[in-house]
Design a protein around this motif. Sequence first.
Motif, PDB file in Angstrom:
ATOM      1  N   MET A  36       1.877  48.753  -2.514  1.00 18.20           N
ATOM      2  CA  MET A  36       1.347  49.801  -1.660  1.00 18.20           C
ATOM      3  C   MET A  36       1.911  51.164  -2.053  1.00 18.20           C
ATOM      4  O   MET A  36       1.199  52.157  -2.019  1.00 18.20           O
ATOM      5  N   VAL A  37       3.197  51.184  -2.407  1.00 20.52           N
ATOM      6  CA  VAL A  37       3.812  52.447  -2.814  1.00 20.52           C
ATOM      7  C   VAL A  37       3.186  52.943  -4.103  1.00 20.52           C
ATOM      8  O   VAL A  37       2.890  54.130  -4.239  1.00 20.52           O
ATOM      9  N   ALA A  38       2.941  52.033  -5.044  1.00 23.55           N
ATOM     10  CA  ALA A  38       2.316  52.428  -6.315  1.00 23.55           C
ATOM     11  C   ALA A  38       0.932  53.022  -6.076  1.00 23.55           C
ATOM     12  O   ALA A  38       0.564  54.017  -6.713  1.00 23.55           O
ATOM     13  N   GLU A  39       0.179  52.441  -5.156  1.00 17.68           N
ATOM     14  CA  GLU A  39      -1.140  52.968  -4.819  1.00 17.68           C
ATOM     15  C   GLU A  39      -1.025  54.349  -4.188  1.00 17.68           C
ATOM     16  O   GLU A  39      -1.829  55.237  -4.478  1.00 17.68           O
ATOM     17  N   ALA A  40      -0.044  54.523  -3.308  1.00 22.05           N
ATOM     18  CA  ALA A  40       0.157  55.823  -2.655  1.00 22.05           C
ATOM     19  C   ALA A  40       0.548  56.872  -3.688  1.00 22.05           C
ATOM     20  O   ALA A  40       0.034  57.996  -3.663  1.00 22.05           O
ATOM     21  N   LEU A  41       1.448  56.515  -4.611  1.00 29.06           N
ATOM     22  CA  LEU A  41       1.867  57.463  -5.645  1.00 29.06           C
ATOM     23  C   LEU A  41       0.703  57.861  -6.544  1.00 29.06           C
ATOM     24  O   LEU A  41       0.616  59.005  -6.980  1.00 29.06           O
ATOM     25  N   ALA A  42      -0.186  56.933  -6.812  1.00 22.85           N
ATOM     26  CA  ALA A  42      -1.342  57.220  -7.669  1.00 22.85           C
ATOM     27  C   ALA A  42      -2.265  58.272  -7.064  1.00 22.85           C
ATOM     28  O   ALA A  42      -2.990  58.955  -7.785  1.00 22.85           O
ATOM     29  N   LYS A  43      -2.204  58.426  -5.757  1.00 23.18           N
ATOM     30  CA  LYS A  43      -3.070  59.394  -5.071  1.00 23.18           C
ATOM     31  C   LYS A  43      -2.453  60.786  -4.990  1.00 23.18           C
ATOM     32  O   LYS A  43      -3.122  61.732  -4.572  1.00 23.18           O
ATOM     33  N   LEU A  44      -1.188  60.911  -5.384  1.00 26.16           N
ATOM     34  CA  LEU A  44      -0.517  62.214  -5.341  1.00 26.16           C
ATOM     35  C   LEU A  44      -0.937  63.084  -6.528  1.00 26.16           C
ATOM     36  O   LEU A  44      -1.285  62.562  -7.590  1.00 26.16           O
TER      37      LEU A  44
ATOM     38  N   ASN B 120       6.984  61.515   2.328  1.00 25.42           N
ATOM     39  CA  ASN B 120       6.163  61.439   3.544  1.00 25.42           C
ATOM     40  C   ASN B 120       4.826  60.773   3.269  1.00 25.42           C
ATOM     41  O   ASN B 120       4.335  59.988   4.088  1.00 25.42           O
ATOM     42  N   HIS B 121       4.238  61.079   2.122  1.00 23.12           N
ATOM     43  CA  HIS B 121       2.960  60.477   1.747  1.00 23.12           C
ATOM     44  C   HIS B 121       3.112  58.956   1.630  1.00 23.12           C
ATOM     45  O   HIS B 121       2.276  58.203   2.153  1.00 23.12           O
ATOM     46  N   CYS B 122       4.172  58.511   0.966  1.00 21.56           N
ATOM     47  CA  CYS B 122       4.408  57.074   0.806  1.00 21.56           C
ATOM     48  C   CYS B 122       4.706  56.413   2.140  1.00 21.56           C
ATOM     49  O   CYS B 122       4.218  55.318   2.434  1.00 21.56           O
ATOM     50  N   ARG B 123       5.504  57.070   2.952  1.00 22.50           N
ATOM     51  CA  ARG B 123       5.844  56.536   4.275  1.00 22.50           C
ATOM     52  C   ARG B 123       4.578  56.355   5.118  1.00 22.50           C
ATOM     53  O   ARG B 123       4.402  55.333   5.779  1.00 22.50           O
ATOM     54  N   ASN B 124       3.703  57.335   5.078  1.00 21.54           N
ATOM     55  CA  ASN B 124       2.466  57.256   5.855  1.00 21.54           C
ATOM     56  C   ASN B 124       1.529  56.159   5.330  1.00 21.54           C
ATOM     57  O   ASN B 124       0.755  55.595   6.093  1.00 21.54           O
ATOM     58  N   ALA B 125       1.606  55.897   4.030  1.00 28.01           N
ATOM     59  CA  ALA B 125       0.758  54.858   3.431  1.00 28.01           C
ATOM     60  C   ALA B 125       1.208  53.460   3.856  1.00 28.01           C
ATOM     61  O   ALA B 125       0.408  52.520   3.841  1.00 28.01           O
ATOM     62  N   LEU B 126       2.474  53.341   4.217  1.00 27.26           N
ATOM     63  CA  LEU B 126       2.982  52.024   4.633  1.00 27.26           C
ATOM     64  C   LEU B 126       2.726  51.862   6.103  1.00 27.26           C
ATOM     65  O   LEU B 126       2.517  50.956   6.706  1.00 27.26           O
TER      66      LEU B 126
END
Length: 56
Positions: free
Chosen positions: A1-9, A50-56
């Motif tokens: 999930m974190v990898a997916e969130a990082l890919a959107k940054l 914050n972006h990663c935290r919100n994605a989880l």
Amino acid sequence: MVAEALAKLPDRTKRVFELYRIHGYTHRMIADELGISPSLANILIHEAINHCRNAL
């Protein structure tokens, strides 16, 4: 999930996060590497976290 969130940054934000969390760079080292201010490096790190935290 974190990898997916990082890919959107944005690329720069993702790079700053990787330098900080994975490679252990300081804010000053990131700033020097990317040609930005240490305060912008700090802002981008917090945006990524914050972006990663919100994605989880």
